[in-house]
Design an enzyme around this catalytic site. Structure first.
Site: not given
Length: 342
Positions: A67-68, A112, A161, A220
């Site tokens: 997302k980032t 975020d 999330t 990740r």
């Protein structure tokens, strides 16, 4: 015990420097999420053609899916400045006012964990997103008055999330609401190979696939596992990551072929053996394995459900037939271990 951060998609402190060098900078370099990329590509190109700010975007999905990274890519594609913050950082209205007053035309403003904004800060954000103005309260008491400051049109990108925790008024102010889904093994293999090239590590195709299969569908985690396998290859092997080296290193971390670690296995064995497959409540499971109930629900359960090992029912958690087969546990009848009355 394996490193807990390996199986969690949440960003850790040591991820920041590591991710900066591996993060793609263009939409074409971003692997996976085909439909999402197509929708974003159209919106970005339309905004560039009109010379306007792109519509506000809300990205949601499990942690670690990008997302980032997508937010920074949008800024790169639009060739505008990028400002990032997070919901917990914006404690007061004054914090948000300070950030918004420095925003330039068409700039990307990334928030975020947007679901963790305080209610009064969130209400102040409404007018900025919809009317492009900031309302500031001047003075106090009966003589207080509201002063409205106009803002240049900008693009806000929210990431969360927990989409269900984003209030309906805030969610309704985002023109694009896009979900990121867990990645397939082929996509993760491409990501592992790309990361290995950037790290100047030689990796064989079978080893990249081994890491891709054990990272719970999360880039990740794939990059974290790659780091650990690279360390093992450099210390215990010749520096090259081969399939045997990858398998040995991942087994040493207690990460099995499905990416299940020690806690995942404890959860399933507890349900299968101690509670005969369930139903059993999450608090009971948490007490049995000395783990927090929230951690089980947010970190471990979603992946076990996705694999088809666990079901959530109104009465509690139950194990599936697939779980009995995979963990090699024989199903017990309900009255098998209860002695008769006579």
């Amino acid at each position: 015990m394996p490193d807990r951060q390996l199986i969690s998609g949440a960003r850790q402190a040591e991820d920041l420097q590591f991710e900066a060098g591996l993060r793609p900078h263009r939409l074409a370099e971003f692997t996976g999420q085909t439909k999402l990329k197509e929708n974003l590509g159209i919106a970005i190109e339309a905004a560039r053609l009109r010379g306007e700010a792109m519509d506000h975007v809300l990205l949601y999905g499990p942690p670690g899916l990008g997302k980032t990274t997508l937010a920074s890519i949008i800024a790169e594609e639009l060739e505008v400045q990028f400002t990032a913050t997070s919901g917990p950082v914006l404690q007061k209205k004054l914090d948000l006012t300070g950030v918004l007053s420095n925003i330039h035309a068409r700039q990307v403003f990334f928030i975020d964990e947007v679901h963790r904004l305080f209610p009064d800060v969130e209400e102040m954000l409404y007018s900025a997103l919809e009317d492009f103005r900031v309302d500031i309260l001047v003075g106090a008491g009966p003589g207080a008055r509201t002063h409205s400051l106009p803002m240049p049109k900008f693009t806000a990108i929210g990431a969360t999330t927990r989409q269900g925790l984003v209030s309906a008024p805030l969610r309704g102010r985002f023109g694009l609401v896009l979900r990121l889904d867990p990645y397939q093994v082929d996509e993760l293999k491409t990501i592992v190979n790309r990361s290995a090239r950037l790290l100047n590590v030689e990796i064989e195709a079978g080893a990249a696939e081994e890491i891709a299969r054990r990272c719970r569908g999360t880039p990740r985690i794939a990059n974290r596992l790659l780091r650990r396998v690279r360390d093992y290859a450099q210390v215990r092997a010749d520096g090259r990551i081969t399939p045997p080296v990858a398998q040995t290193a991942l087994n040493l971390l207690d990460v099995d072929r499905y990416g299940l670690d020690e806690i995942d296995q404890k959860i399933m064995i507890t349900i299968l053996e101690k509670y005969r497959g369930g139903p059993v409540g999450v608090n009971t499971i948490a007490a049995s394995i000395s783990e927090e109930a929230d951690t089980i629900e947010e970190v471990y359960e979603p992946y076990l459900i996705q694999l088809g090992f666990l079901n959530r029912t109104p009465r509690g958690r139950t194990a599936t037939e697939l779980a009995y087969e995979y963990f090699n546990v024989k199903r017990k009848a309900r009255n098998e271990d209860q002695p008769g009355l006579f």
